[in-house]
Design an enzyme around this catalytic site. Sequence first.
Site, PDB file in Angstrom:
ATOM      1  N   PRO A   2       0.816  -1.206   0.000  1.00  0.00           N
ATOM      2  CA  PRO A   2       0.000   0.000   0.000  1.00  0.00           C
ATOM      3  C   PRO A   2       0.851   1.256   0.000  1.00  0.00           C
ATOM      4  CG  PRO A   2      -0.173  -1.206   2.088  1.00  0.00           C
ATOM      5  CD  PRO A   2       1.019  -1.697   1.369  1.00  0.00           C
ATOM      6  N   GLU A   3       0.574   2.104  -0.950  1.00  0.00           N
ATOM      7  CA  GLU A   3       1.156   3.437  -0.953  1.00  0.00           C
ATOM      8  C   GLU A   3       0.049   4.396  -0.516  1.00  0.00           C
ATOM      9  OE1 GLU A   3       3.349   4.206  -4.591  1.00  0.00           O
ATOM     10  OE2 GLU A   3       3.520   2.068  -4.999  1.00  0.00           O
ATOM     11  N   ARG A 114       2.898 -11.325   5.198  1.00  0.00           N
ATOM     12  CA  ARG A 114       4.348 -11.154   5.336  1.00  0.00           C
ATOM     13  C   ARG A 114       4.754 -10.545   6.672  1.00  0.00           C
ATOM     14  NH1 ARG A 114       6.403  -8.718  -0.323  1.00  0.00           N
ATOM     15  NH2 ARG A 114       8.431  -9.138   0.573  1.00  0.00           N
ATOM     16  N   ARG A 157      19.992  17.280  -2.753  1.00  0.00           N
ATOM     17  CA  ARG A 157      20.085  15.835  -2.934  1.00  0.00           C
ATOM     18  C   ARG A 157      20.825  15.491  -4.214  1.00  0.00           C
ATOM     19  NH1 ARG A 157      16.540  13.290   0.737  1.00  0.00           N
ATOM     20  NH2 ARG A 157      17.477  11.422  -0.109  1.00  0.00           N
TER      21      ARG A 157
END
Length: 278
Positions: A2-3, A114, A157
């Site tokens: 799930p995002e 999981r 970054r």
Amino acid sequence: MPELPEVETVRQGLASVWEWQLITGVLVRRPDLRRPLPSDFSARRVGRTIESLQRRAKYLLVRMDGRLVLLIHLGMSGRMVVRTPASGASVPEPHDHVVIETGSGAVVTYRDPRRFGLMLLLTEDAVASHSLLRNLGPEPLDDAFTSRVLAARLAPRRCAIKAALLDQRLVAGLGNIYVCEALFRAGIAPDRLADSIKGKAASRLTEAIKAVLTEAIQAGGTSLRDHRRPSGEIGLFQHRLAVYGRAGAPCPGCDCGEGIKRIVQGGRSTFFCARKQG
DNA sequence: CACGAACCCTGGCTGC
DNA sequence: TGCAGCCAGGGTTCGT
């Protein structure tokens, strides 16, 4: 699994069942999730009333009376399964780890094969400063998340934009699917250096992120394997993915003959169109 | 700050 | 049919 859109879909489904409901029972069938559930997990929650369900990044926050907050992360394979009195009893499945019953008779089961997910009980005071939450970046669907904000956070970054967008400290809630889709929509190559994204490119990327997340929420999320809405319905956004999981398929955005490519970045698959994302 | 690798755990799919 | 190997939407930790 799930995002952000999948977690938001779960939040909406759970809210309709749980808000202003008294918790009448909590059964822990298996405590060893990503972090072990404490022995008083059940006792501390029975008798509480659920006041609201919120989402921060990929976390669900279940706020109860007494300034108690249940933090839920679904990991890769976690689901919340709702059973109402009308839908009748059912036999527990092997990976049903926590079962929560509320006054209406609704039974919500946390199922996670999981066991990468977690549940954590916190007091309200501890939420904002908790180690899992305090370093999260801005919510991409907030109005405050603008292209200037994104560009400023990308500026220091020096890594690939794909890796930067997966970093929850930079912006919170994106995962592998929606990063691939947003970069495709914005026409940005996944290996482009993060600090080179500014101006027009930052605007396109910001709009792409917001659009793909919004559309995915409206579709009920992406159901590739595990994701289900609490009602049991699947999401529908997998039918609208342009690149994710489509290696070799024709690019839906241009007529290049090569089709969608798959590469590996940081050990994770990236799908893109080399021409549209040149 | 950045990167890869290992690890957490199970299930599903592929290829032999 | 069986089995080995690989892959998966999440994340953390450790070493370089």
